[in-house]
Design a protein around this motif. Structure first.
Motif, mmCIF file in Angstrom:
data_model
loop_
_atom_site.group_PDB
_atom_site.id
_atom_site.type_symbol
_atom_site.label_atom_id
_atom_site.label_comp_id
_atom_site.label_asym_id
_atom_site.label_seq_id
_atom_site.Cartn_x
_atom_site.Cartn_y
_atom_site.Cartn_z
ATOM 1 N N GLU A 99 20.988 25.397 14.330
ATOM 2 C CA GLU A 99 20.080 25.592 13.018
ATOM 3 C C GLU A 99 20.051 26.968 12.597
ATOM 4 O O GLU A 99 19.514 27.144 11.498
ATOM 5 N N SER A 103 24.216 26.543 6.318
ATOM 6 C CA SER A 103 24.638 25.011 6.178
ATOM 7 C C SER A 103 26.279 24.974 5.955
ATOM 8 O O SER A 103 26.718 23.833 6.460
ATOM 9 N N ARG A 106 27.998 25.024 9.364
ATOM 10 C CA ARG A 106 27.636 23.964 10.392
ATOM 11 C C ARG A 106 28.481 22.971 10.565
ATOM 12 O O ARG A 106 28.683 22.479 11.909
#
Length: 123
Positions: A99, A103, A106
């Motif tokens: 988290e 993004s 990831r």
């Protein structure tokens, strides 16, 4: 380890960017913690930890990143990690820091591979 810190205004909110390069082994933890969590809060809305030039990161350093995340969050400041690829990305994911990663860094969440739908049997 090389380190650079700069502050940049992003709209009306301030962002501090911490750029790291080279290997980040356990011996760099204290320096990183001092930079990420200054004694006097700087009033930033966001702290960005840019790991683009990092070639290795230890689990001890990932623990410092987690600690900084929780301390900064209590101060009302977000921490996000960018530029995390290769071994540093794998280590961050192995330590559960999914988290915290931007993004684009990831990739796929570990264990979230698409699985074939279960076949239904007609009874």
């Amino acid at each position: 380890m090389r380190l650079s810190v700069k502050k940049r205004a992003v709209s009306a909110r301030r962002r501090r960017i911490v750029r790291m390069t080279g290997p980040l082994a356990a011996g760099t933890s204290a320096d990183l913690e001092r930079v990420l969590i200054p004694e006097s809060p700087g009033g930033e809305a966001e702290v960005e930890l840019d790991l683009t030039g990092v070639t290795f990161i230890s689990a001890a350093v990932v623990a410092v990143v987690f600690h900084a995340h929780f301390v900064l969050r209590r101060r009302g400041t977000a921490l996000r990690v960018t530029g995390c690829t290769g071994q540093p990305r794998r280590q961050m994911l192995a330590c559960g820091a999914f988290e915290l990663l931007e993004s684009s860094d990831r990739g796929d969440r570990p264990g979230a591979e698409s699985r074939p739908a279960a076949s239904r049997s007609a009874a």
